[in-house]
Enzyme design. Structure first.
Site, PDB file in Angstrom:
ATOM      1  CG  ASP A   7       3.178  -1.456  -3.394  1.00  0.00           C
ATOM      2  OD1 ASP A   7       4.351  -1.226  -3.071  1.00  0.00           O
ATOM      3  OD2 ASP A   7       2.199  -1.178  -2.672  1.00  0.00           O
ATOM      4  CD  GLU A  66       6.964   2.015  -4.017  1.00  0.00           C
ATOM      5  OE1 GLU A  66       6.461   3.064  -4.436  1.00  0.00           O
ATOM      6  OE2 GLU A  66       6.540   1.393  -3.026  1.00  0.00           O
ATOM      7  CG  ASP A 139      -1.277  -3.186  -0.685  1.00  0.00           C
ATOM      8  OD1 ASP A 139      -0.147  -2.958  -0.229  1.00  0.00           O
ATOM      9  OD2 ASP A 139      -2.281  -3.377   0.026  1.00  0.00           O
TER      10      ASP A 139
END
Length: 160
Positions: A7, A66, A139
């Site tokens: 992420d 992502e 996260d």
């Protein structure tokens, strides 16, 4: 299969390694933080070094990342884009293939709802990985969700 979910973020980048067993198993999760007092090029270098170390330690079969999404704050979008590029560079330097997923695909893969709230995603990550609670910080939990998304999508990507 071991999937390292990432992420990306300039200040905090989450990572999570998931083993593709049945049920999937969380192996490692955490974050890499960069010093906000440093210049952007230095922070990107810190991020690269941290991600390179995580990749070397985890030895993933694949990395799931992502993708950047349109954000109302252009500065945030730019910094996430830079962090994503560094993650791709670290993966390429290690010879690990990267697959990208939009946030709605990650949410849908984990919760069944592409518009799920952050806390719903975190709760489902804990359930799917049979953890007592969602990993912290958020996260790291998000990175595990990205890895889970790849494990669900990978059988559909045969021959790509």
């Amino acid at each position: 299969m071991f999937v390292l979910g990432i992420d990306p973020g300039l200040s905090t980048t989450g990572y999570g390694l998931v083993e593709g067993t049945h049920p999937p198993k969380a192996v490692r999760a955490g974050v890499i933080r960069t010093d906000v007092d440093h210049a952007t090029p230095v922070r990107l270098s810190e991020l690269y070094a941290g991600l390179s170390q995580v990749i070397a330690d985890c030895q993933p079969d694949v990395i799931a990342l992502e993708t950047i999404f349109t954000n109302r704050n252009l500065q945030t979008a730019i910094s996430v884009g830079r962090a994503s590029g560094v993650a791709m560079l670290a993966a390429a330097a290690a010879g690990v293939q990267v697959h990208e997923y939009v946030p709605t695909a990650v949410k849908s893969a984990v919760t069944g709802d592409g518009s799920a709230k952050k806390d719903q995603v975190q709760q489902m990550v804990a359930r799917l990985l049979r953890l007592d609670e969602a990993p912290q910080p958020a996260d790291a939990s998000d990175a595990l969700a990205i890895a889970l998304c790849h494990l669900r999508a990978a059988p559909l990507q045969v021959g790509r």
